[in-house]
Design a protein around this motif. Sequence first.
Motif, PDB file in Angstrom:
ATOM      1  N   PRO A  88      65.045  43.377  28.809  1.00  0.00           N
ATOM      2  CA  PRO A  88      65.285  42.410  27.729  1.00  0.00           C
ATOM      3  C   PRO A  88      64.081  42.319  26.801  1.00  0.00           C
ATOM      4  CG  PRO A  88      65.852  41.471  29.872  1.00  0.00           C
ATOM      5  CD  PRO A  88      65.144  42.758  30.133  1.00  0.00           C
ATOM      6  N   PRO A  89      64.300  42.168  25.513  1.00  0.00           N
ATOM      7  CA  PRO A  89      63.170  42.026  24.584  1.00  0.00           C
ATOM      8  C   PRO A  89      62.415  40.733  24.855  1.00  0.00           C
ATOM      9  CG  PRO A  89      65.240  41.597  23.460  1.00  0.00           C
ATOM     10  CD  PRO A  89      65.599  42.105  24.817  1.00  0.00           C
ATOM     11  N   SER A  90      61.126  40.732  24.528  1.00  0.00           N
ATOM     12  CA  SER A  90      60.340  39.513  24.751  1.00  0.00           C
ATOM     13  C   SER A  90      60.754  38.406  23.794  1.00  0.00           C
ATOM     14  CB  SER A  90      58.845  39.812  24.597  1.00  0.00           C
ATOM     15  OG  SER A  90      58.556  40.289  23.303  1.00  0.00           O
ATOM     16  N   ALA A  91      61.336  38.761  22.651  1.00  0.00           N
ATOM     17  CA  ALA A  91      61.841  37.758  21.705  1.00  0.00           C
ATOM     18  C   ALA A  91      63.254  37.368  22.108  1.00  0.00           C
ATOM     19  CB  ALA A  91      61.807  38.290  20.277  1.00  0.00           C
ATOM     20  N   SER A  92      63.375  36.829  23.309  1.00  0.00           N
ATOM     21  CA  SER A  92      64.684  36.475  23.839  1.00  0.00           C
ATOM     22  C   SER A  92      64.546  35.201  24.659  1.00  0.00           C
ATOM     23  CB  SER A  92      65.236  37.609  24.708  1.00  0.00           C
ATOM     24  OG  SER A  92      66.458  37.239  25.306  1.00  0.00           O
ATOM     25  N   LEU A  93      65.528  34.330  24.556  1.00  0.00           N
ATOM     26  CA  LEU A  93      65.500  33.084  25.314  1.00  0.00           C
ATOM     27  C   LEU A  93      65.585  33.346  26.810  1.00  0.00           C
ATOM     28  CD1 LEU A  93      65.562  29.957  25.199  1.00  0.00           C
ATOM     29  CD2 LEU A  93      68.057  30.114  25.139  1.00  0.00           C
ATOM     30  N   VAL A  94      66.339  34.380  27.196  1.00  0.00           N
ATOM     31  CA  VAL A  94      66.580  34.677  28.605  1.00  0.00           C
ATOM     32  C   VAL A  94      65.610  35.769  29.055  1.00  0.00           C
ATOM     33  CG1 VAL A  94      68.285  35.423  30.296  1.00  0.00           C
ATOM     34  CG2 VAL A  94      68.998  34.060  28.318  1.00  0.00           C
ATOM     35  N   ASP A  95      64.915  35.508  30.153  1.00  0.00           N
ATOM     36  CA  ASP A  95      63.964  36.460  30.704  1.00  0.00           C
ATOM     37  C   ASP A  95      64.298  36.663  32.181  1.00  0.00           C
ATOM     38  OD1 ASP A  95      61.812  38.137  31.039  1.00  0.00           O
ATOM     39  OD2 ASP A  95      60.383  36.501  31.370  1.00  0.00           O
ATOM     40  N   PHE A  96      64.572  37.892  32.579  1.00  0.00           N
ATOM     41  CA  PHE A  96      64.929  38.155  33.973  1.00  0.00           C
ATOM     42  C   PHE A  96      64.720  39.621  34.285  1.00  0.00           C
ATOM     43  CE2 PHE A  96      68.575  39.609  31.731  1.00  0.00           C
ATOM     44  CZ  PHE A  96      69.186  40.558  32.524  1.00  0.00           C
ATOM     45  N   GLU A  97      64.656  39.926  35.575  1.00  0.00           N
ATOM     46  CA  GLU A  97      64.619  41.299  36.071  1.00  0.00           C
ATOM     47  C   GLU A  97      65.778  41.588  37.022  1.00  0.00           C
ATOM     48  OE1 GLU A  97      60.194  43.064  36.274  1.00  0.00           O
ATOM     49  OE2 GLU A  97      60.694  41.635  37.870  1.00  0.00           O
ATOM     50  N   LEU A  98      66.250  40.542  37.691  1.00  0.00           N
ATOM     51  CA  LEU A  98      67.295  40.682  38.704  1.00  0.00           C
ATOM     52  C   LEU A  98      68.292  39.551  38.526  1.00  0.00           C
ATOM     53  CD1 LEU A  98      68.420  41.913  41.370  1.00  0.00           C
ATOM     54  CD2 LEU A  98      66.816  40.436  42.599  1.00  0.00           C
ATOM     55  N   ALA A  99      69.569  39.897  38.349  1.00  0.00           N
ATOM     56  CA  ALA A  99      70.618  38.896  38.179  1.00  0.00           C
ATOM     57  C   ALA A  99      71.700  39.136  39.217  1.00  0.00           C
ATOM     58  CB  ALA A  99      71.206  38.952  36.770  1.00  0.00           C
ATOM     59  N   MET A 100      72.263  38.044  39.713  1.00  0.00           N
ATOM     60  CA  MET A 100      73.364  38.130  40.662  1.00  0.00           C
ATOM     61  C   MET A 100      74.345  37.004  40.382  1.00  0.00           C
ATOM     62  SD  MET A 100      71.102  37.044  44.002  1.00  0.00           S
ATOM     63  CE  MET A 100      72.473  37.170  45.129  1.00  0.00           C
ATOM     64  N   ARG A 101      75.498  37.151  40.922  1.00  0.00           N
ATOM     65  CA  ARG A 101      76.586  36.213  40.604  1.00  0.00           C
ATOM     66  C   ARG A 101      76.291  34.823  41.177  1.00  0.00           C
ATOM     67  NH1 ARG A 101      82.935  37.805  41.004  1.00  0.00           N
ATOM     68  NH2 ARG A 101      83.836  35.728  40.751  1.00  0.00           N
ATOM     69  N   LEU A 102      76.594  33.817  40.382  1.00  0.00           N
ATOM     70  CA  LEU A 102      76.393  32.428  40.774  1.00  0.00           C
ATOM     71  C   LEU A 102      77.531  31.978  41.680  1.00  0.00           C
ATOM     72  CD1 LEU A 102      74.941  29.718  40.552  1.00  0.00           C
ATOM     73  CD2 LEU A 102      76.135  29.321  38.389  1.00  0.00           C
ATOM     74  N   ASP A 103      77.191  31.686  42.937  1.00  0.00           N
ATOM     75  CA  ASP A 103      78.168  31.223  43.926  1.00  0.00           C
ATOM     76  C   ASP A 103      77.670  29.890  44.475  1.00  0.00           C
ATOM     77  OD1 ASP A 103      79.880  30.716  46.007  1.00  0.00           O
ATOM     78  OD2 ASP A 103      79.776  32.720  46.876  1.00  0.00           O
TER      79      ASP A 103
END
Length: 432
Positions: free
Chosen positions: A188-203
């Motif tokens: 993700p670009p640094s000019a982004s509200l969301v910053d992450f490296e690992l995403a998984m489904r919200l349960d």
Amino acid sequence: MWRSHLLVALRALARHRLFTALNLAGLAVGMAAALMIARWVAHETRHDAWVPALDRSVVLMSRVQYAGQEPALWRHSPGPMLPRFAQDFAPQIEAWTRLLPARRAVRLDQRVENQAVLLVDPGFLEMLPYPLREGRAETALSEPGNLVVTEGFARRWFGPGPALGRTLLVTVRGEPRPFRVAAVLQDPPSASLVDFELAMRLDPQELPVPAQLENWGSFNPLALVRLRAPADLAVLRAGADGFVQRHAPQFERVEQGFRYRPEPVPLARAHLHPVQVAGPGRPPGDPALVAAIGATGLLVLLIATITYVNLATARVSLRAREVGLRKTLGATRGELVRQFLLESTLLAALAGFLALVLVELALPGFNALLGQRLDLPLLGADGVLLPLAAMVLVVGVAGGWYPALVLARQPPRLALAPAGAACAARWWSASS
């Protein structure tokens, strides 16, 4: 004609080496500082510009007020709000997702790390369509056991080879479970509200408190929606009061102790939108700070230009005899003005090139200091060549215009006369 002007300009710059070096150094440093500040200001003011439907993307923040206190704006929202909001405003909302940051122990063979994880709804990649390197966005979060990782994370954990289909053990409520990499995204670009490296489904059942997402008093996730049309934003704002009356009447009036209203904020303005509690996502920016630093960049460039103009004006007397001789040989005022403007613009262009080199050398340290990933694209919508060319033109004209007019207006007899006679002639001309 222009070829002869260019040759004369190059000879003049080479003949006065100290003057050229001083002007190059001053202008290059001033332009480099202005250019770097301009990149930072653009970074702060164009957050999430990469999102395809930015004009229809909205953050649902929370306008809250405790009894006896002033209203405040929180970036995050109540856990159960967004699914109900998307249902009530289904004609206006095209896609939605909640983003809940967490930390999970991640294991691969003997390597174990406490990793930041972003828990998201299945519509995450529809809402924020990051470019994919491996996998398919449609199926990346279709199953609870899937993971979405960035290129940087994949390289760090799996090396340079393919990461799609690889398995990691992720600890969920104290129990290690296998999760499969279903998609690899571009970082993700640094000019982004969301910053992450690992995403998984919200349960909800995998949260430390499973009822967390059903509690209206639990303000945790960041809520994003994409509208079907930009005009639907007004519909969401108009329906906010009725939504709270239907789903959370206990937060309807401040007299009850706490008042809550969802407040839609365009994603393009979310980074610099003033909030009292930041919540998930990158830290918010400060509009006043951005304006102050931008003004500082302009001031630095203005000082460098004024210094250049002063040096060029002080150098006028060194060129007086040259100008007088060229006028005697038939040079017109217009030719002389063009000559000095070309010299000034050429010097500004050389300073601009040096400024680019300085910025490239300083950018890694600047990024490390700020914790950002600013770049220096030359071409394209964010390219710096066009603004730099405009900067060179302005500085060149500003630095050469006044000296050119002064020298071009001077009569040849004054320029070629001995010093004493020239002074007397100037005094006589002024007194008459």
